[in-house]
Design a protein around this motif. Structure first.
Motif, mmCIF file in Angstrom:
data_model
loop_
_atom_site.group_PDB
_atom_site.id
_atom_site.type_symbol
_atom_site.label_atom_id
_atom_site.label_comp_id
_atom_site.label_asym_id
_atom_site.label_seq_id
_atom_site.Cartn_x
_atom_site.Cartn_y
_atom_site.Cartn_z
ATOM 1 N N LYS A 81 0.939 -1.063 0.184
ATOM 2 C CA LYS A 81 0.151 -0.047 0.036
ATOM 3 C C LYS A 81 0.981 1.439 -0.035
ATOM 4 C CE LYS A 81 -3.922 -2.107 2.600
ATOM 5 N NZ LYS A 81 -4.693 -2.077 3.672
ATOM 6 N N ARG A 82 0.284 2.344 0.053
ATOM 7 C CA ARG A 82 0.742 3.825 0.271
ATOM 8 C C ARG A 82 0.505 4.389 1.675
ATOM 9 N NH1 ARG A 82 3.500 5.593 -4.498
ATOM 10 N NH2 ARG A 82 2.887 4.522 -6.325
ATOM 11 N N LEU A 83 1.240 5.184 2.192
ATOM 12 C CA LEU A 83 1.009 5.389 3.481
ATOM 13 C C LEU A 83 -0.498 6.549 3.372
ATOM 14 C CD1 LEU A 83 4.490 7.016 4.897
ATOM 15 C CD2 LEU A 83 2.880 5.253 5.983
ATOM 16 N N LYS A 84 -0.788 6.991 2.412
ATOM 17 C CA LYS A 84 -1.926 7.786 1.935
ATOM 18 C C LYS A 84 -3.450 6.839 2.161
ATOM 19 C CE LYS A 84 -1.921 8.148 -3.019
ATOM 20 N NZ LYS A 84 -1.768 9.379 -3.848
ATOM 21 N N ASP A 85 -3.042 5.333 2.058
ATOM 22 C CA ASP A 85 -4.133 4.573 2.120
ATOM 23 C C ASP A 85 -4.529 4.271 3.583
ATOM 24 O OD1 ASP A 85 -4.135 4.056 -0.838
ATOM 25 O OD2 ASP A 85 -2.502 2.596 -0.581
ATOM 26 N N VAL A 86 -3.664 4.389 4.551
ATOM 27 C CA VAL A 86 -4.125 4.107 5.860
ATOM 28 C C VAL A 86 -4.153 5.655 6.723
ATOM 29 C CG1 VAL A 86 -3.391 1.965 6.067
ATOM 30 C CG2 VAL A 86 -1.842 3.731 6.421
ATOM 31 N N ASP B 5 4.405 14.057 -0.688
ATOM 32 C CA ASP B 5 5.569 13.017 -0.831
ATOM 33 C C ASP B 5 5.659 12.126 0.035
ATOM 34 O OD1 ASP B 5 6.590 14.450 -3.230
ATOM 35 O OD2 ASP B 5 7.781 15.716 -1.985
ATOM 36 N N PHE B 6 5.356 12.428 1.758
ATOM 37 C CA PHE B 6 5.384 11.538 2.779
ATOM 38 C C PHE B 6 4.333 10.451 2.385
ATOM 39 C CE2 PHE B 6 3.885 10.026 6.639
ATOM 40 C CZ PHE B 6 5.039 9.699 7.287
ATOM 41 N N LEU B 7 3.015 10.758 2.140
ATOM 42 C CA LEU B 7 2.033 9.934 1.905
ATOM 43 C C LEU B 7 2.094 8.893 0.682
ATOM 44 C CD1 LEU B 7 -0.783 12.395 3.061
ATOM 45 C CD2 LEU B 7 0.166 10.610 4.532
ATOM 46 N N CYS B 8 2.966 9.571 -0.188
ATOM 47 C CA CYS B 8 3.058 8.462 -1.381
ATOM 48 C C CYS B 8 3.759 7.265 -1.275
ATOM 49 C CB CYS B 8 3.409 9.175 -2.811
ATOM 50 S SG CYS B 8 1.584 10.304 -3.406
ATOM 51 N N ILE B 9 4.583 7.257 -0.148
ATOM 52 C CA ILE B 9 5.808 6.338 0.310
ATOM 53 C C ILE B 9 5.058 4.859 0.263
ATOM 54 C CG2 ILE B 9 7.367 5.503 1.821
ATOM 55 C CD1 ILE B 9 8.034 8.324 2.385
ATOM 56 N N LYS B 10 5.461 3.863 -0.451
ATOM 57 C CA LYS B 10 4.988 2.799 -0.396
ATOM 58 C C LYS B 10 5.353 1.887 0.744
ATOM 59 C CE LYS B 10 4.667 1.451 -5.273
ATOM 60 N NZ LYS B 10 5.031 0.721 -6.456
ATOM 61 N N ILE B 11 4.534 0.959 1.304
ATOM 62 C CA ILE B 11 4.679 0.375 2.557
ATOM 63 C C ILE B 11 4.346 -1.073 2.239
ATOM 64 C CG2 ILE B 11 4.836 2.221 4.098
ATOM 65 C CD1 ILE B 11 1.856 1.337 4.998
#
Length: 456
Positions: free
Chosen positions: A253-258, A395-401
């Motif tokens: 996911k991306r951080l913005k998904d959570v 930029d932060f929220l688009c980081i993949k996790i």
């Protein structure tokens, strides 16, 4: 060389409450009578270059040491600044800083110049102190100046706010001290060199030991968060450069998904002292670091500014540093409970999660502390200054996790809570030992330079 309580020597009242008694034959002198001083030079911003002769600034003087230089001037111009050229054994003191009770940044920070720093130049808001006569030991005077008694003198004369205080040269040099004969000064200095070196070596060894346990804790988090508790499960390529393989059943996911939003507060005027139980505090950026969230790192909001403060830390959220040094930008910490009397500044974010994110926030806080992910976050930060970087929300929220199932997230978080708590306990025991040694060092210096302990 040995020492003993100074019972054999007649003592006299020093006339100074903080000193009490001193040996009867020690001579009272004021600093202004035994030394000369030179003020640091006010270099202009255009004087500084990328490399050359180092310039020591007031902020470079920390805890009796000179930090690694970050400012330089062209070496070809050094002849113009001979007055502020530092020599070995010079004593330098910062005349600006925070209030004396704030140890790391206190006004009056001082250091003795060693061979490495000799040849550097001294910037403004500082003094170079040199002894007038060879019949007074430079090293003995240095130990007097790092004693608690001189620190108490500075606390009495410091002027200004908690964040920005200063001391006047004239008032600083009025300090009354007591001098034994020269040979005894030298013996005291040698004794303290030996004893403090022994203590410092013990402190260094314990500090290294604490760092090793800190590294063990970080390795445990890195391994457990990125691989899970069951090492036998099938793995797959995560397709995330910083991560590599992850358990096959984990989602990408991306951080913005959570995280739905990142909220922040506003910066307000405050005193640089932690808020008491009946006061309101604004968090410092240092409240989050590689070890998590520390609510003690706050400043007391001025009464007239309280109405402007907003965004208190909420239980279960994560606080993130959006603006900091390259090493600490993106540092984060889990909030264990509500803090209604503390508020975020504009340099900190607080997570607002989607209504049903399928995320355990404690697990996510561990994920955000994984070394390789922190490197990715730091790399995504921008800014023209090499010492300060800024994170953009997008930029932060688009980081993949990656995300394990919710039950597995909780299991990982619970496991790490238990394991890291044990490591933290060990580190705390070591740090307590370090603090006791520091207190011993301080007491030893205080007692010896005032004749309470006789050096034979």
């Amino acid at each position: 060389m040995k020492s003993e309580l100074n019972k054999a020597v007649s003592m006299k009242d020093s006339g100074i409450e903080r000193l009490s008694e001193v040996p009867e034959y020690w001579e009272a002198r004021r600093l202004k009578d035994i030394l000369t001083y030179t003020k640091g030079y006010a270099f202009k911003s255009e004087d500084f270059v990328d490399s050359g002769t180092p310039v020591v600034k007031a902020t470079d003087i920390k805890q009796y040491r000179i930090l690694e230089p970050t400012s330089f001037i062209n070496s070809s111009t050094i002849e113009s600044y001979k007055k502020v050229l530092l020599k070995k054994n010079d004593i330098v003191i910062a005349t600006v800083g925070s209030q004396p009770n704030i140890v790391d940044s206190a006004v009056g920070q001082l250091a003795r110049i060693d061979e490495k720093t000799a040849g550097s130049l001294l910037n403004q808001n500082t003094l170079i102190i040199r002894i007038k006569t060879k019949r007074i030991s430079n090293k003995f005077i240095y130990y007097i100046l790092i004693s608690e008694f001189f620190r108490q003198h500075l606390s009495l004369i410091a002027r200004g706010t908690a964040n920005q205080s200063s001391i006047k040269v004239s008032e600083t040099l009025e300090y009354l001290l007591f001098l034994p004969p020269f040979d005894e000064q030298e013996a005291i200095a040698h004794y303290l060199d030996t004893k403090t070196d022994q203590i410092d070596r013990k402190i260094d060894l314990l500090t290294q030991k604490a760092a090793l346990y800190g590294n063990l804790k970080q390795s445990l988090i890195n391994e457990t968060v990125t691989r899970g508790l069951d090492k036998s499960v099938p793995m797959k390529d995560s397709e995330i450069k910083w991560l590599g393989d992850v358990p096959e059943h984990w989602d990408i996911k991306r951080l913005k998904d959570v995280i739905e939003n990142l909220e922040s507060g506003v910066s307000v005027n405050a005193e640089n002292l932690p808020a008491q139980i009946d006061e309101y505090g604004i968090l410092k950026t240092s409240c989050v670091n590689k070890y998590g969230f520390n609510p003690i790192e706050n400043k007391t909001i001025l009464p007239e500014e309280i109405s402007r403060a907003k965004c208190s830390p909420r239980q279960g959220s994560i606080i993130i540093s959006r603006m900091n040094t390259p090493e600490l930008v993106g540092a984060s910490g889990f909030v264990d409970k509500d803090y209604p009397k503390l508020f975020l500044p504009d340099r900190l974010w607080q997570t607002v999660f989607h209504r049903n994110p399928r995320i355990n926030s404690k697990w996510l806080s561990y994920l955000l502390s994984v070394t390789r992910l922190k490197e990715v976050i730091s790399f995504s930060a921008t800014g023209s200054s090499p010492s300060m970087k800024n994170l953009a929300q997008e930029d932060f929220l688009c980081i993949k996790i990656f995300t394990p199932p919710l039950s597995e997230q909780k299991a990982i978080a619970d496991y790490l809570d238990t394991k890291t708590a044990k490591i933290d306990q060990i580190i705390q025991i070591i740090n307590t030992q370090i603090e006791k040694l520091k207190e011993l060092r301080k007491t030893l210096i205080n007692d010896v330079v005032t004749g309470k302990i006789k050096v034979v």
